[in-house]
Design a protein around this motif. Structure first.
Motif, mmCIF file in Angstrom:
data_model
loop_
_atom_site.group_PDB
_atom_site.id
_atom_site.type_symbol
_atom_site.label_atom_id
_atom_site.label_comp_id
_atom_site.label_asym_id
_atom_site.label_seq_id
_atom_site.Cartn_x
_atom_site.Cartn_y
_atom_site.Cartn_z
ATOM 1 N N LEU A 87 -27.983 18.842 11.886
ATOM 2 C CA LEU A 87 -28.545 17.550 12.279
ATOM 3 C C LEU A 87 -28.931 16.779 11.033
ATOM 4 O O LEU A 87 -29.432 17.365 10.069
ATOM 5 C CB LEU A 87 -29.781 17.788 13.154
ATOM 6 C CG LEU A 87 -30.650 16.610 13.540
ATOM 7 C CD1 LEU A 87 -29.909 15.696 14.497
ATOM 8 C CD2 LEU A 87 -31.938 17.099 14.178
ATOM 9 N N ARG A 88 -28.705 15.470 11.059
ATOM 10 C CA ARG A 88 -29.082 14.607 9.934
ATOM 11 C C ARG A 88 -29.629 13.300 10.490
ATOM 12 O O ARG A 88 -29.055 12.712 11.397
ATOM 13 C CB ARG A 88 -27.875 14.318 9.057
ATOM 14 C CG ARG A 88 -28.170 13.364 7.896
ATOM 15 C CD ARG A 88 -26.905 13.015 7.146
ATOM 16 N NE ARG A 88 -26.394 14.150 6.410
ATOM 17 C CZ ARG A 88 -26.392 14.236 5.081
ATOM 18 N NH1 ARG A 88 -26.848 13.265 4.345
ATOM 19 N NH2 ARG A 88 -25.910 15.318 4.492
ATOM 20 N N GLU A 89 -30.735 12.889 9.916
ATOM 21 C CA GLU A 89 -31.333 11.590 10.240
ATOM 22 C C GLU A 89 -31.694 10.930 8.919
ATOM 23 O O GLU A 89 -32.195 11.586 8.010
ATOM 24 C CB GLU A 89 -32.597 11.744 11.085
ATOM 25 C CG GLU A 89 -32.377 12.279 12.485
ATOM 26 C CD GLU A 89 -31.860 11.241 13.467
ATOM 27 O OE1 GLU A 89 -32.059 10.038 13.224
ATOM 28 O OE2 GLU A 89 -31.261 11.637 14.466
ATOM 29 N N GLY A 90 -31.466 9.628 8.834
ATOM 30 C CA GLY A 90 -31.792 8.926 7.609
ATOM 31 C C GLY A 90 -32.566 7.649 7.860
ATOM 32 O O GLY A 90 -32.448 7.033 8.910
ATOM 33 N N ARG A 91 -33.355 7.302 6.894
ATOM 34 C CA ARG A 91 -34.166 6.089 6.785
ATOM 35 C C ARG A 91 -35.056 5.828 7.996
ATOM 36 O O ARG A 91 -36.234 5.970 7.917
ATOM 37 C CB ARG A 91 -33.264 4.882 6.490
ATOM 38 C CG ARG A 91 -34.002 3.627 6.125
ATOM 39 C CD ARG A 91 -34.715 3.767 4.816
ATOM 40 N NE ARG A 91 -35.457 2.567 4.503
ATOM 41 C CZ ARG A 91 -36.506 2.544 3.725
ATOM 42 N NH1 ARG A 91 -36.928 3.627 3.155
ATOM 43 N NH2 ARG A 91 -37.127 1.429 3.483
ATOM 44 N N PHE A 92 -34.489 5.413 9.104
ATOM 45 C CA PHE A 92 -35.301 5.070 10.275
ATOM 46 C C PHE A 92 -35.101 6.112 11.365
ATOM 47 O O PHE A 92 -34.307 5.942 12.269
ATOM 48 C CB PHE A 92 -34.959 3.664 10.783
ATOM 49 C CG PHE A 92 -35.234 2.614 9.757
ATOM 50 C CD1 PHE A 92 -36.539 2.282 9.432
ATOM 51 C CD2 PHE A 92 -34.204 1.986 9.085
ATOM 52 C CE1 PHE A 92 -36.814 1.322 8.470
ATOM 53 C CE2 PHE A 92 -34.459 1.025 8.121
ATOM 54 C CZ PHE A 92 -35.770 0.689 7.815
ATOM 55 N N MET A 93 -35.814 7.183 11.247
ATOM 56 C CA MET A 93 -35.698 8.303 12.174
ATOM 57 C C MET A 93 -36.439 8.005 13.473
ATOM 58 O O MET A 93 -37.567 7.519 13.446
ATOM 59 C CB MET A 93 -36.292 9.544 11.518
ATOM 60 C CG MET A 93 -36.141 10.786 12.328
ATOM 61 S SD MET A 93 -36.884 12.161 11.427
ATOM 62 C CE MET A 93 -37.916 12.822 12.690
ATOM 63 N N ARG A 94 -35.808 8.300 14.571
ATOM 64 C CA ARG A 94 -36.448 8.168 15.883
ATOM 65 C C ARG A 94 -37.110 9.514 16.200
ATOM 66 O O ARG A 94 -36.434 10.488 16.526
ATOM 67 C CB ARG A 94 -35.411 7.792 16.922
ATOM 68 C CG ARG A 94 -34.777 6.434 16.661
ATOM 69 C CD ARG A 94 -33.719 6.127 17.691
ATOM 70 N NE ARG A 94 -32.797 7.244 17.836
ATOM 71 C CZ ARG A 94 -31.502 7.189 17.586
ATOM 72 N NH1 ARG A 94 -30.949 6.082 17.195
ATOM 73 N NH2 ARG A 94 -30.734 8.240 17.742
ATOM 74 N N VAL A 95 -38.411 9.554 16.093
ATOM 75 C CA VAL A 95 -39.159 10.804 16.220
ATOM 76 C C VAL A 95 -38.996 11.401 17.615
ATOM 77 O O VAL A 95 -38.816 12.616 17.755
ATOM 78 C CB VAL A 95 -40.653 10.597 15.862
ATOM 79 C CG1 VAL A 95 -41.441 11.870 16.086
ATOM 80 C CG2 VAL A 95 -40.782 10.135 14.418
#
Length: 109
Positions: A87-95
């Motif tokens: 999994l990868r999330e960047g900059r504006f992560m949706r918690v």
């Protein structure tokens, strides 16, 4: 409670990923206000998942992280499952979305 490990070299990052079945990298920068605001939320999200180990990497200290893991902005989180990117999330992560993905992953643990 899950604690984070401050990783200070690319060698430490590689070892962290290899040594943990579920390794979560939090890549951040000192000058990033989003990084400072997001980290407590991320820590809260993973604290009850004992199998997920959290490693915190300062982009300015470990600059090689950009090339090795294709990190183009901070904050970036990368979750590795058995050494492979899951999994990868960047900059504006949706918690909330991240929490749903953690719950799904918990079934696989």
């Amino acid at each position: 409670m899950n604690k984070h490990l401050e990783l200070k070299s690319i060698k430490e990052v590689r070892a962290f990923i290899q040594e943990n079945n579920f390794a979560l990298l939090y890549i951040w920068s000192d000058q990033c206000s989003v990084c400072h605001a997001l980290y407590p939320k991320l820590f809260e999200s993973v604290k009850d998942y004992q199998k997920i180990k959290l490693g915190k990497v300062n982009y300015q200290v470990v600059s090689e992280i950009a090339g090795e893991f294709l990190v183009f902005s901070v904050p970036t989180i990368i979750l590795f499952k058995e050494g492979k990117e899951y999994l990868r999330e960047g900059r504006f992560m949706r918690v909330q979305e991240f929490n749903k993905q953690l719950k799904h992953l918990n079934f696989m643990m």
